[in-house]
Write a protein that holds these residues in place. Sequence first.
Motif, mmCIF file in Angstrom:
data_model
loop_
_atom_site.group_PDB
_atom_site.id
_atom_site.type_symbol
_atom_site.label_atom_id
_atom_site.label_comp_id
_atom_site.label_asym_id
_atom_site.label_seq_id
_atom_site.Cartn_x
_atom_site.Cartn_y
_atom_site.Cartn_z
ATOM 1 N N LYS A 322 0.805 -1.220 0.000
ATOM 2 C CA LYS A 322 0.000 0.000 0.000
ATOM 3 C C LYS A 322 0.838 1.270 0.000
ATOM 4 O O LYS A 322 0.473 2.247 -0.684
ATOM 5 N N SER A 325 1.659 1.990 -3.628
ATOM 6 C CA SER A 325 0.491 2.408 -4.402
ATOM 7 C C SER A 325 0.069 3.819 -4.030
ATOM 8 O O SER A 325 -0.310 4.621 -4.902
ATOM 9 N N ARG A 326 0.143 4.126 -2.750
ATOM 10 C CA ARG A 326 -0.246 5.464 -2.282
ATOM 11 C C ARG A 326 0.721 6.521 -2.822
ATOM 12 O O ARG A 326 0.294 7.600 -3.248
ATOM 13 N N ARG A 329 -0.045 7.060 -6.504
ATOM 14 C CA ARG A 329 -1.315 7.791 -6.621
ATOM 15 C C ARG A 329 -1.101 9.283 -6.400
ATOM 16 O O ARG A 329 -1.599 10.125 -7.160
ATOM 17 N N ASP A 330 -0.367 9.633 -5.360
ATOM 18 C CA ASP A 330 -0.119 11.041 -5.049
ATOM 19 C C ASP A 330 0.691 11.721 -6.152
ATOM 20 O O ASP A 330 0.477 12.896 -6.466
ATOM 21 N N MET A 365 -4.293 2.120 -6.574
ATOM 22 C CA MET A 365 -5.000 3.185 -5.851
ATOM 23 C C MET A 365 -5.375 4.375 -6.726
ATOM 24 O O MET A 365 -5.902 5.365 -6.208
ATOM 25 N N HIS A 366 -5.096 4.297 -8.024
ATOM 26 C CA HIS A 366 -5.489 5.382 -8.932
ATOM 27 C C HIS A 366 -6.228 4.753 -10.111
ATOM 28 O O HIS A 366 -5.619 4.111 -10.962
#
Length: 582
Positions: A322, A325-326, A329-330, A365-366
């Motif tokens: 995670k 992925s985070r 995404r950011d 995550m996106h």
Amino acid sequence: MATLLRLAAADLSAAGRRIRRDGVISGWRRKIVVIAFLTAAMTALLARSLPMFRSSASVRPFSTVATANSAIDGSLPKFSPSRDSSLLPYSSNYSAEASVLPSTVLLTANFDDAERKINDLRADFLHLSTFEAPNVGVKSSVSGWRNSSSTGSRMHFEEVTSDNQMGEVNISTRSEIQFDVVKSSDDGRQVPTYTNYKSHVGSLPPDEALIYARKEIKNSLLIFADPDLYAPLFLNVSVFKRSYELMEQILKVYIYRDGQRPIFHTPELKGIYASEGWFMKLIEQNRHFVVKDPGQAHLFYLPYSARRMELALYVPDSHDMKPLSRFLRDYVNQISSKYPFWNRTKGSDHFLVACHDWGPYTTNMHAELRKNTIKALCNADTSEGIFQSGRDVSLPETTIRTPRRPLRQVGGRPVSQRSILAFFAGYMHGRVRPILLEHWGSNKDEEMRIYGPLPSRISKKMSYVQHMKSSKFCICPMGFEVNSPRIVEAIYYECVPVIIADNFVLPLEDVLDWSAFSVVVAEKDIPKLKDILLGIPLGQYVKMQECVKRVQRHFLWHARPVKYDLFHMILHSIWSSRLNHI
């Protein structure tokens, strides 16, 4: 003029009869003969040098030897009214020079919004002549091609546009048309014929250039033999060649400068994940495809390394992806808020290149990144719902042991020196390898050299690389994920790869015919593996091994990219995916 020629010929004929009859010529008759002779000579000279004085019947149509395409709608025009035939230069010993074409070749005319398009080259391209301007006051526009320069048998054309042919001419694209001298089929005389058409459409808006390229590829010329490409390796060598040519002419890539090292802009050039690093290194150094102005770009590159991201963000033994992925995404949210390019297409003209096994999962995550972006991934597994066959690109996984010498040990032995039927050695992880070892390991069959990690007692006599170079087939089973660096290793060492990985999209599968140089075995057929390999006749195997040697060039990394090498093949697959989804 034809009447004058006939009168001059009659005068000459009559004077000749009198000379033969009387044996003498009087003064006035001598003057008539001289005048008639000079008239006939001048007429003949004019008829030969000025095509407008020739009758259309004396002009034979030029035959074409290829079909080509235009920037308008997939083909060059066919337009041969009888009045144009008399405007073409022609002679029995004519060489292929620039004057074979008129100064302007019409592509499209528009009168009061009633558009007329001329769509097909096929036979009479050389009958095109200067477009006749419409009457003054008629709302009209004209676009076409005019000769800007010529060298030998090549003509360089500019696409031009003007309103009512009264205003300034705007040059939008440049093209090159090449002619060769060939013998015509009817009377054996040499005439210049069209052979090649290149369009340089770099100045077209990006979307229009892509539409043009897609239509060009759809109407690719049929290639039967090409000195640069080995046709049996390709699904369609004609389409690939035309697409590659257009990529070289058109494609422009913008690379985001955002992102801090080492995750961004820091290529990893060593190890089994080196493909993503080598691509990053070579694209960021490239001056042909990369542009600083994003307004010119057809594709946008997200320059991060999945391997570097793992090393920087993953907590060892946590089994938690995670944070990766985070982070990604950011990053995408940051560039989409800072620049307008992502939002125009929801990311469909953006691409990433990730060879780490976790590459697909870092996009979770996106939604737009996962669904729309072109993902070049080594882990090309269709069963997990992330890799989209047809949009995403299967990235070859290449093991680079010495970055300064990426081609070290490339090459193999001839078929006569390959005494081992099949070879594999490696760690026993994943679902496939334990089954392979169970059926064929522990020296159960001398022809099947299947091991876990290669035992030291064996490696002292013959190394891992020597085993691959001495085997007819190299077994390439999946590990934890479907991808395996052994596939490219086998190609490097000229050993026919045997791929065992269900749901795996083979590298560069959009252009390469893997059946020509590899064997794909379903996981359930591992017990039949030896029978499958022995069922391949020797003649077929020799052809496959030859194809392995031929395809090798398309999987090589070079410090300075070479045409058709792995850098260009990956970029071409990304380019092709973009064209297929505009």
